[in-house]
Structure formats: C-alpha cells, structure tokens
Design an enzyme around this catalytic site. Structure first.
Site, short mmCIF file in Angstrom:
data_model
loop_
_atom_site.label_atom_id
_atom_site.label_comp_id
_atom_site.label_asym_id
_atom_site.label_seq_id
_atom_site.Cartn_x
_atom_site.Cartn_y
_atom_site.Cartn_z
CG HIS A 107 -6.10 -16.79 52.87
ND1 HIS A 107 -6.13 -17.99 53.53
CD2 HIS A 107 -5.53 -17.05 51.66
CE1 HIS A 107 -5.61 -18.94 52.78
NE2 HIS A 107 -5.24 -18.40 51.63
CD GLU B 163 -8.12 -16.89 56.33
OE1 GLU B 163 -6.96 -16.86 56.82
OE2 GLU B 163 -8.52 -17.80 55.59
CG HIS C 149 -4.14 -18.92 57.78
ND1 HIS C 149 -4.50 -18.84 56.45
CD2 HIS C 149 -2.80 -19.10 57.79
CE1 HIS C 149 -3.42 -18.97 55.69
NE2 HIS C 149 -2.37 -19.13 56.48
CD GLU D 210 -6.81 -21.97 59.84
OE1 GLU D 210 -7.53 -20.94 59.87
OE2 GLU D 210 -6.37 -22.46 58.78
#
Length: 985
Positions: free
Chosen positions: A788, A791, A885, A970
């Site tokens: 992504h 990010e 991420h 994350e």
C-alpha cells in the site's frame, strides 16, 4: 391476582401503587423481572378492560400508564403487544379528551413515546392525528407546565423518526413552528434552567430533518442562520454544550450536499492497461467504472461525530458476518496452484541453493544476476528529462543556497558528475547551479553541492539513518559545526546517486522535478515529539467556520490557485496567495482553492485508474508570510476516522531550516481534527453505498520563515528512488567475506519499473562440505513491504530491518547464520512513484489479489506468490512470512495472524466440538516481540480470519502455501501510547 380482582378497583389501585414503588426503587432490574413474568400483557389487558368503563377511572388510568411507562422500555415487544391488544388508540384518545388534565395526559404521553419506538405504531398513531395533537401541547416559552412540555417534546421527537410522520410535519409547516419555539425559549431562558426543553425542541428538528423534505424546509425557514446564531451565543456557557453539539449536527446534516469541484472523480492521470484475453485467467477487461450522477439519497442516515473523545477503534470489533465460519475454508490446504515445470522459472532467484564458493572473488568483481522475469535490466538507459528540486518563489537568501539540478545539457554517455564542478547560470532567477562530486571545502563529504559559497560546515548533514540510542550532537542556528552520530551500518544518503536513481524511475505524469527533502535527505528531529493533546471543541469550531461559508457567502474568495486538470491555471505574481506544487515522485495534490485570505481547500488525486482512495498527501507550499496562521483543509478523505483526531499531526519539512543545518521532517499544526464534511461521494466511489460523504483533515500552520519552501506529508515520505539508492549503498558497503547479499529483479511492473528482490544470510564458515550444507539448509524468513503506497512507515521499518540485518551487531550476525532472509522491500513500486494511496496502476488493491493474481495486471504479487510456491514445491517452506503495513487508526505496533480456533471463538460455533488440533506456535513471534520491543502491543494483535481478508497475503500464504507463522505487521502512523516511546508533554 390483578386479573382475579378486576371488579375491585381499590384493590387494583393498591397493587399498582405497590408495583410502581417497587419499580421506582429497584430500577431497571425489577422492571425486567415484571416483564419476564408477563407483566406487560397483564397491564395491557387491564388497560383494555378499564377503557370500557364510561367514564374510565382516572386514577386507574394514571397508575396503569405510569407503570407501563416504567416497564415498557424493558420490553422489546411492547409495541407489538399494544397494537395487538388495541391499546394504542386508548392512550391517544385519553390525551385528546383530556388536554387540560395534565396529571392524566403526562403518563399517557410517556406511554405513547414507548409505543412509538415501533415504526408501525408511529405510523398508525400519525394517521390518527398524534402529530397535530403534540403541537397543541407544546408552545412558546412559559414557566407553567414545563414537565409536560418536556414529555411532549420527547414523544414528538420519537414520533418524527417515522418518515411518514416527518413528511406530515413538513406538509403542515411545523418545521418553521419548531424553529420559532426554539428561538423563543432560547431568548427567554436567560438563566438556562430549561435546557432540557430547548434540547427537546432540537431533537424534534433533528428527527424531521432526517428526510430530504425536512432538510429543504429547514433551509427555507432560514434554519441554518437561526441555529448558527443561537449556538454561537451558547458557546460561552460550557453546560450548554449539548445544545451546541445538537445544533451543529443538524446544521451539518442540512448543509447542502455538493460534489467535489472536479471535472471527474477519476484520477487526473490515466494509464492504459493491457487487454486480458477472454480465455485467459481473467475473463474481463479491467475498466474503470464511469462517474455516476449525483446520489441524492433522500433519507440517508447521518453519523454523529460531534466531539468524539473516545478512542474506541472499530477495528477491534469483529462483525460476526465477516468472520469465516466454514471449517473447510479455514483449514490450511497446501497446494502449489501452478505446475512444477512452471515454477522452475523461480530457481534463478535462489542462487544460495547452488552457489559455488570454491572461487573467492571480490565483491566489486561479482556480477549479480539482473535478469527479471521479463529479461529487463536493473540499469536502464537514462532518459533526458529535467530533474529539478521542486521549489518555487524563493527569497534571494534561499536561492543563493539552493541547488537546482538540470540534466538538459548532459551528454548521453556522460557520468553527469565529473571530477570538477560545473557551474551554470540561470538568467531568470540569477540562480547558480553547481554539480560537483569532487570534494570541496564548502561541500559535505557525501558530495552535496547545495551550499555554493556558504561557509557553514555541514559534517554528515546529508546522512539519513535509523534513530540510534546514542545522543546526537547538533548545533543551534548560529552555524556552528554539526556532528551527527550515525551508525556505521546506515547507508549514507547520496544526493548524486539519488538523481541517478530518479533518472531510471518511470512515472505516469513524467515528473520533471525532485522534491527537496528526497534529494537532500533528512535527519531525525533533535527533540522528542509528543502526541498532540487535542483541545476541547476544536472540531465544533472548525465545523462552525465551514457553516459560515453558507451563511456569509460574500466573504468567500473561491479562487483556484493550483489545478492538475487545468495546467494553464495561474495566479498573478503580486497576488497575496500561497503557491502549491506536487509534481514530483510520490507527490499527491490535485487542486487547491483559496477560500478565505489565509484558508485553502485542498483536493487529493485519486489513485491512478481509480476513482477513490484519498488519504496520502505530499505537496510543496511557498510564498508564505510569518506570524500568520494558515488553515489547510484536505476535503476528500474517505476513512470514517483517523488518528488526526487523537494526537497525530502532519509532517512538514522546511527548506530554510535545512539550509540552517536542520534538515528535519517535524510534526506541525494546531487545531487539528478529522470530520465528515458536506461534499458527497458518488455511489461508485463509495463501493455502491449511497449517501456517503467525504471527510476533512484540517490543520493550521504558522510558518517561521518568510518566503520559505515547505513540504507537507501524511507521513515521512519514502520514494521508490530512495529505496533503489539505499539498496545500492547497502550492496556497496557490506563485507562480502561475512555477509551473503544478493540483489535481483523479481519482475517489471506495469510501468516498467523493476521490483527488487533481496537475499541476506551469512557466508558459510568455510568451504567444507558440512558448512556448505548448513548454509544451504538454513530456514527461510520471507519479508515483504509497501504493498500500500500510502503506508510509508512500512518502508521505514523495512529500511531498519535491512540495515540491522547488514550490521555488525552480534544478534544480526546470529540471525544471518541461522536463517536465509528473502525480502521484497516494495511490492507496489508504481503506486509509490505516482503518489497512490492504496492501489497499483491497475486501480486495484494488490493486497486483495493474492488468491488469483494475474501476471499481466499484478506482476509483483504473481511472482512473489510464485517464489513462495516454489519454496513449497522444493519442501523449503518459510519458517515465517511477514508483510509490513502501516495503520491509520491505531497506535503502537502489532500483528495480525491466522488461527482456526481463535476464529471460531469469535463465532457461535463451538471450537471444541470441531475436534481441532492446532499448534499454538503462531503466537510465539508476537509474544516475543511484546516482551522485547517497547512499541509492540500484544493487546492489539488479532488472529481471526475474516472473509474480507481471505485474498490478503497473510491469509493466502497461511492457507494455500502452508506457512503457519504468516503475519501482517502493522505500524502506527501516529505514535506510541505505551512503553518508553510514549512521549508526554
């Protein structure tokens, strides 16, 4: 007992009084007991029996309705029971016939409010004139019968939640009546003793404005101005905040919905996708859906977001309908998915399994394999574009120190930077451009030539590295020497090398400029940055300022100052206006509109070949003045909440500060909040949902330098060219006698950019057979990041991972000797280059393509999965797979994993009955991290498999490849609220 004594009124009255006292003392618990014993049904039967008396017993009716009003909210089916028993009209008729009897009609109104919770009952009562009846009871300010007024308003608000009743109220002009009543109570209630009545009127207005006709009637009755003025008068009294908040909610809901001021919601840029044959893996051509017309959803539900102070992340609440409950789908099924012969193409990416270590060669003589799947070369021929550090309207002080890099006149075969300095004069700006690689006394050791003629000694100013534990020694703005302690394993930021990397980077807009922070590099700020404490009422204040746009339209400038869709858009040089730019790698800003003198609305560009995904921003601002607070509103964000509401700040890089020896990205901004605005999203852009709105990120910045050039970003930018520069520096800096480092090109992206693949492990201890066997049989650790583009913290975490693995740290050496690390540091180069937030050039989220990736549309995912399938085919499954991420709505660092049992625990299915045997080893790595990494939060981890995530890397690698320890890691985009990294003011 009550039913047996229906002919003894006094006994019934005594029993009802006792029950009322019991419920009053015992509260909701005892009311629930009465309901469970069938009390509601008995009371309704008594009410029906008593209503047949002529005239009915007033005392009995008062007590029956009082008790029903107390226990009714605990009975979810009371509305149906009352309708079946014919009790609705009994209560309504009592009110109609006893309008002057306050003692009787008050409990009747309370019961009608309970009945009206059932929409069918509300419509039935409305047909019998209950709405008109309520307006006979409520009225202008009066100190008499205020309790009855409050109950009547609550009942009316409940009735108006029915669309039929709301339309009836609008048709009879009751919206104007409600506004008049509210103003009258507002003016006369000077001591604020009747705030509940005033709030009751607002609740009625709120209910009736849930429909389109109600909102139109509100606007026509000048309701926006009325509520705006009254709410402004209430701001000084904190206890009146409920009135201000409700008024604000009504005004936001009634604010006329506008479409974004864009010719199309599609991206300003377009990339022609390859046509997929109908017989191929994908049977349809990936086309972007057209814009739809305005979605005027008549009765869209409105979200209440006023002063949301609780950080209750919705991500922690699992929806049962999204959790996978099919055991067969949950059980990992290791399957190759592709023929073994086809997977042999990936053998070339595992040279460590066949490397010949008999002949020692210096690293600089070793020719790493550069062939990609499509036989592309990592080093492509340089194009001849202009590459300029993007800065506009600089003051003469900055111009003297700022280096603009021009490639126009460089010869095709030149190295660009020779052994001396090439000085060019630009007549328009009197700008001296210096291109130099030979060390000069005014040039920093890394070869930067930004300070032509400057006497400032920079030291290792251009070095970018991980934030080490060691203390940094920095100078103040006086120009004293700066000494930066940078870890010896941190690759030096090389400005010249960065430009060489940029020349080989292919972008859809064909960028001709380089952002100054990316070119020059940056260092960590010399101070800890605490999470910003949000001031009370900020969101409410910003929303009020937005509402002023409608009320005071003559104060709005509404001037376009930047527009990608209209390149001829220009602003007069003498205009007192900021200048914007985002035409550089990873930049994202589509349009800027000056709203007021120091306020600007900013619109982000959609992901290419998409019509949504707006969150990442990276742009340049210049032409500012000092001592002025500039408000920036990014008005087309899509997520329903953000850490900008809980302490996150945007990042800013000042060129003037960089020239003053402080090249830092710093958290800036005041009055920051994130809220829903009045710009409507089309149903196509909202995934088929109608009535959705965009959200605004707003922040105010006061600049420290006049005519500075500043860059703003959602998070610390990390471009594709930066990655290539860092990888090349890592390759050139490592010790080939100790570290086995190989860089290959996995494949080409849709735009023709290379996707790097890195292999890191320790060299075998010797050339003996057992050492070579130990080398080749080390378990694999497979890491990936940046699927992504928005990010960017995923890339910084990956950068730290790479530098650590390449360091001389004993733990890193132990890891290299124990494992082979296969790393894809950037899965979506095209998205990163072109400033996308979520997608690749196909307009799709690549982390939803792992189940069936298409080699033409999703090449990086197709071949990354191919690498894992190859390892499975040769019985070398990775011990761990982890995809890096960033998370926009949580703090700290945490992991998502996969577990059958933990998934079943979140459903109604009994996991024990499924006879499941599961190795709990999937929790080992997160548990270790929670004990060793201060930023890691085990409480935020989840191991539930959701249906909506079944095409993600984590789930597919676990389910199809068979890697038990398959994770998504994350990292927060905001900061930490635990451990030693929690910074308090």
């Amino acid at each position: 007992f009550l039913l047996q004594n229906t002919k003894d009124p006094q006994t019934i009255l005594n029993i009802l009084n006792i029950l009322i006292e019991i419920v009053s003392v015992g509260g909701g618990r005892r009311a629930s007991v009465l309901v469970s014993k069938g009390g509601t049904q008995i009371l309704l039967q008594l009410l029906l029996t008593a209503s047949k008396d002529s005239p009915p017993n007033e005392e009995l009716m008062v007590l029956l309705h009082t008790l029903l009003a107390k226990i009714g909210p605990k009975d979810k089916k009371i509305g149906v029971k009352a309708r079946i028993n014919g009790a609705l009209n009994i209560s309504l008729n009592l009110v109609k016939q006893n309008l002057q009897n306050n003692r009787l009609i008050m409990p009747c109104l309370q019961v009608l409010r309970v009945y009206s919770a059932n929409s069918v009952n509300a419509v039935s009562l409305g047909k019998n004139g209950v709405v008109e009846l309520m307006f006979k009871i409520i009225g202008p300010f009066s100190k008499k019968n205020t309790s009855l007024m409050k109950v009547a308003l609550d009942t009316l608000a409940a009735l108006l939640k029915s669309r039929t009743n709301a339309r009836r109220a609008v048709d009879r002009g009751y919206v104007q009546v409600l506004l008049t009543i509210y103003v009258d109570w507002h003016r006369n209630d000077s001591r604020h003793r009747y705030m509940l009545i005033r709030k009751g009127v607002l609740q009625c207005i709120k209910s009736v404005t849930n429909i389109k006709l109600g909102r139109k009637a509100f606007i026509d009755a000048n309701g926006m101005k009325i509520l705006y003025n009254t709410s402004q008068e209430c701001l000084a009294v904190r206890t009146l905040d409920p009135l201000v908040n409700t008024s604000s909610l009504i005004m936001r809901k009634c604010f006329p919905k506008n479409r974004l001021p864009l010719p199309t919601i599609k991206s300003a840029f377009h990339f022609q996708l390859p046509v997929i044959p109908a017989s191929g893996p994908v049977a349809q051509l990936y086309n972007l859906p057209p814009d739809d017309e305005s979605d005027d959803n008549e009765d869209a539900e409105t979200e209440s977001e006023i002063e949301t102070e609780n950080d209750d992340d919705k991500d922690q609440q699992f929806k049962n309908d999204d959790i996978e409950t099919d055991i067969n789908k949950l059980k990992p099924r290791q399957e190759l998915g592709r023929p073994l012969e086809e997977l042999k193409m990936y053998e070339q990416f595992f040279p460590e399994l066949s490397e010949n270590f008999q002949v020692k060669r210096p690293a600089f003589l070793e020719l790493p394999k550069k062939d990609s799947i499509k036989d592309s070369s990592l080093h492509q021929q340089s194009d001849q574009r202009n590459l300029l550090p993007s800065c506009q309207c600089l003051s003469q002080e900055i111009v003297k120190g700022l280096d603009r890099i021009s490639l126009q006149n460089s010869a095709k075969n030149d190295q660009y930077y020779g052994t001396g300095c090439v000085i060019r004069k630009e007549s328009k700006t009197s700008l001296t451009t210096v291109a130099c690689s030979k060390p000069c006394e005014h040039v920093s050791p890394c070869g930067s030539s930004l300070f032509e003629g400057s006497s400032v000694q920079l030291g290792k100013l251009c070095c970018t590295g991980v934030d080490s534990e060691e203390e940094d020694s920095r100078s103040n703005s006086s120009g004293e020497q700066i000494i930066l302690e940078v870890s010896d394993i941190s690759p030096v930021h090389d400005c010249d090398l960065y430009i060489e990397m940029v020349k080989n980077t292919k972008s859809i807009p064909e960028y001709s400029e380089v952002a100054y922070p990316d070119y020059f590099g940056h260092i960590p700020p010399p101070f800890k940055e605490p999470i910003l404490e949000r001031q009370y009422g900020v969101q409410r204040t910003k929303i009020s300022q937005d509402i002023e746009r409608l009320i005071h339209q003559n104060d709005i400038i509404d001037r376009v100052v930047y527009d990608l869709d209209n390149l001829s858009c220009s602003v007069p040089e003498d205009a007192d206006v900021l200048k914007f730019n985002s035409k550089f790698e990873s930049g994202n800003l589509r349009k800027v509109i000056q709203i007021r003198k120091n306020e600007y609305d900013l619109i982000l560009n959609s992901d290419i070949n998409s019509n949504h995904y707006h969150q990442w921003f990276y742009f340049e601002v210049s032409g500012m003045k000092t001592g002025i607070g500039y408000r920036f509103n990014i008005i087309n964000c899509e997520k329903s909440n953000s850490q900008f509401n809980y302490g996150m700040q945007p990042l800013m890089y000042s060129v003037q500060e960089a020239l003053n020896s402080q090249p830092c990205w710093t958290r800036v901004g005041t009055d920051i909040c994130y809220y829903k605005n009045h710009f409507s999203r089309s149903s196509i852009a909202a995934g088929g949902q109608k009535g959705k709105s965009y959200y605004t990120i707003t922040f105010t910045v006061t600049f420290q330098h006049k005519d500075d050039v500043c860059y703003f970003a959602y998070h610390y930018p990390y471009t594709y060219s930066t990655l290539k520069m860092h990888l090349q520096k890592l390759e050139s800096m490592h010790n080939p006698q100790q570290i086995y480092f190989r860089q290959a090109v996995l494949c080409e992206t849709l735009a023709g950019n290379s996707c790097p693949l890195i292999t890191i492990t320790a060299m075998p201890a010797s050339h003996y057979y057992e050492h070579i066997c130990q080398f080749r049989n080390r378990p694999y650790i497979f890491l990936s990041a940046r699927v992504h583009p928005g990010e960017t913290n995923a890339s910084w975490v990956m950068k730290g991972t790479l530098e650590y693995l390449m360091s001389n740290n004993p733990s890193a050496q132990c890891l290299r000797e124990s494992y082979i690390f296969k790393i894809i540091p950037m899965l979506n180069p095209d998205g990163v280059i072109n400033g996308n937030h979520r997608c690749s050039l196909s307009g799709e989220d690549l982390n939803r393509q792992w189940q069936n990736p298409n080699p033409d549309l999703h090449p990086t995912i197709y071949h990354a999965k191919g690498l894992l399938q190859y390892l499975a085919a040769i019985k070398r499954l990775p011990l761990v797979y982890c995809d890096y991420h960033g998370h926009s709505r949580k703090k700290n660092v945490f992991m998502y994993g996969c577990s059958i049992k933990e998934t079943m625990w979140h459903t109604n299915v009994n996991a024990a009955s499924c006879d499941l045997m599961e190795d709990p080893g999937y929790r080992a790595l997160p548990k270790i991290l929670s004990q060793t990494a201060p930023a890691f939060c085990m409480g935020s981890c989840s191991f539930v498999v959701e249906k909506s995530k079944e095409s993600t890397a984590r789930v597919v690698v676990w389910r199809e490849i068979g890697v038990q320890r398959s994770y998504t890691m994350e990292s927060t985009l905001c900061g930490c609220d635990q451990g030693k990294y929690k910074v308090r003011k």
